[in-house]
Scaffold this motif. Sequence first.
Motif, PDB file in Angstrom:
ATOM      1  N   THR A  58       1.099  -1.488  -0.066  1.00 42.46           N
ATOM      2  CA  THR A  58      -0.407  -0.092   0.357  1.00 42.46           C
ATOM      3  C   THR A  58       1.386   0.863  -0.280  1.00 42.46           C
ATOM      4  OG1 THR A  58      -0.326   0.267   2.616  1.00 42.46           O
ATOM      5  CG2 THR A  58      -1.948  -1.270   1.247  1.00 42.46           C
ATOM      6  N   ARG A  59       0.500   2.309  -0.225  1.00 48.63           N
ATOM      7  CA  ARG A  59       1.143   3.196  -0.210  1.00 48.63           C
ATOM      8  C   ARG A  59      -0.066   4.664   0.237  1.00 48.63           C
ATOM      9  NH1 ARG A  59       1.353   7.022  -5.538  1.00 48.63           N
ATOM     10  NH2 ARG A  59       0.687   5.417  -6.909  1.00 48.63           N
ATOM     11  N   TYR A  60       0.059   5.739   0.978  1.00 51.38           N
ATOM     12  CA  TYR A  60      -0.654   6.693   0.902  1.00 51.38           C
ATOM     13  C   TYR A  60      -0.344   8.369   0.422  1.00 51.38           C
ATOM     14  CZ  TYR A  60      -2.437   3.582   3.828  1.00 51.38           C
ATOM     15  OH  TYR A  60      -2.691   2.163   3.702  1.00 51.38           O
ATOM     16  N   ALA A  61      -0.427   9.673   0.380  1.00 51.61           N
ATOM     17  CA  ALA A  61      -0.369  10.611   0.218  1.00 51.61           C
ATOM     18  C   ALA A  61       0.441  11.536   1.421  1.00 51.61           C
ATOM     19  CB  ALA A  61      -1.031  11.677  -0.067  1.00 51.61           C
ATOM     20  N   ASP A  62       1.349  11.828   1.604  1.00 53.86           N
ATOM     21  CA  ASP A  62       1.885  11.826   2.954  1.00 53.86           C
ATOM     22  C   ASP A  62       1.680  12.842   3.812  1.00 53.86           C
ATOM     23  OD1 ASP A  62       5.250  13.216   1.758  1.00 53.86           O
ATOM     24  OD2 ASP A  62       4.019  11.424   2.173  1.00 53.86           O
ATOM     25  N   SER A  63       0.127  13.366   3.550  1.00 52.52           N
ATOM     26  CA  SER A  63      -0.807  14.145   4.129  1.00 52.52           C
ATOM     27  C   SER A  63      -1.764  13.426   5.077  1.00 52.52           C
ATOM     28  CB  SER A  63      -1.704  14.645   3.089  1.00 52.52           C
ATOM     29  OG  SER A  63      -2.169  14.349   2.223  1.00 52.52           O
ATOM     30  N   VAL A  64      -1.989  11.932   4.872  1.00 51.88           N
ATOM     31  CA  VAL A  64      -2.547  11.140   5.616  1.00 51.88           C
ATOM     32  C   VAL A  64      -1.979   9.766   5.733  1.00 51.88           C
ATOM     33  CG1 VAL A  64      -4.895  11.335   3.751  1.00 51.88           C
ATOM     34  CG2 VAL A  64      -3.651   8.998   3.584  1.00 51.88           C
ATOM     35  N   LYS A  65      -0.855   9.710   5.901  1.00 49.45           N
ATOM     36  CA  LYS A  65      -0.146   8.645   6.458  1.00 49.45           C
ATOM     37  C   LYS A  65      -0.404   8.748   7.824  1.00 49.45           C
ATOM     38  CE  LYS A  65       3.555   7.858   3.047  1.00 49.45           C
ATOM     39  NZ  LYS A  65       5.545   9.064   2.406  1.00 49.45           N
ATOM     40  N   GLY A  66      -0.313   7.345   8.378  1.00 51.84           N
ATOM     41  CA  GLY A  66      -0.848   7.962   9.973  1.00 51.84           C
ATOM     42  C   GLY A  66      -2.251   7.807  10.189  1.00 51.84           C
ATOM     43  N   ARG A  67      -3.155   7.946   9.701  1.00 52.85           N
ATOM     44  CA  ARG A  67      -4.229   8.532   9.999  1.00 52.85           C
ATOM     45  C   ARG A  67      -5.365   7.746   9.198  1.00 52.85           C
ATOM     46  NH1 ARG A  67      -6.381  12.902   9.200  1.00 52.85           N
ATOM     47  NH2 ARG A  67      -5.513  14.233   7.172  1.00 52.85           N
ATOM     48  N   PHE A  68      -4.891   7.497   7.885  1.00 50.93           N
ATOM     49  CA  PHE A  68      -5.458   6.155   7.078  1.00 50.93           C
ATOM     50  C   PHE A  68      -4.985   4.839   6.597  1.00 50.93           C
ATOM     51  CE2 PHE A  68      -8.065  10.253   3.997  1.00 50.93           C
ATOM     52  CZ  PHE A  68      -7.826  11.220   5.614  1.00 50.93           C
ATOM     53  N   ILE A  69      -6.319   4.594   6.528  1.00 52.95           N
ATOM     54  CA  ILE A  69      -5.500   2.904   6.451  1.00 52.95           C
ATOM     55  C   ILE A  69      -6.214   2.107   4.594  1.00 52.95           C
ATOM     56  CG2 ILE A  69      -5.371   0.770   6.799  1.00 52.95           C
ATOM     57  CD1 ILE A  69      -5.197   1.617   9.747  1.00 52.95           C
ATOM     58  N   ILE A  70      -5.854   1.734   3.748  1.00 51.17           N
ATOM     59  CA  ILE A  70      -6.873   1.933   2.650  1.00 51.17           C
ATOM     60  C   ILE A  70      -6.642  -0.561   3.142  1.00 51.17           C
ATOM     61  CG2 ILE A  70      -4.577   1.452   1.224  1.00 51.17           C
ATOM     62  CD1 ILE A  70      -6.996   1.668  -1.037  1.00 51.17           C
ATOM     63  N   SER A  71      -7.430  -1.039   2.761  1.00 51.52           N
ATOM     64  CA  SER A  71      -7.760  -2.512   2.686  1.00 51.52           C
ATOM     65  C   SER A  71      -8.638  -3.051   1.681  1.00 51.52           C
ATOM     66  CB  SER A  71      -7.679  -3.230   3.816  1.00 51.52           C
ATOM     67  OG  SER A  71      -9.087  -2.723   4.550  1.00 51.52           O
TER      68      SER A  71
END
Length: 121
Positions: A58-71
Amino acid sequence: QVQLVESGGGLVQAGGSLRLSCAASGRTFSYDVMGWFRQAPGKEREFVAASDWSGASTRYADSVKGRFIISRDNARNPVTVYLQMNSLKPEDTAVYYCAAKRIGTADYQYWGQGTQVTVSS
């Protein structure tokens, strides 16, 4: 007919949580990369998160890292992708879109209609 249908949006206070769902039907999505994007008023659409076919990468935008989780759940029919959003901020307010791209391609070919997320301060 290919369809990506998002649900789970709504109004939440800052610091709260929401879980978005995206049901993908009409073709085999089990091997596609699935992603979430968002577009705030007056801004361009931006990438939020993506998952490979297995969910292991998975990968995330820096603005949501640590707050959002994709599954994702490839065993469900239709295949369903989730976005768990925690510690929401007013700047997370946007229309959130689910998207899918065939393995080995650069661009997302399939898009949902979007679901509104509003975070109040």
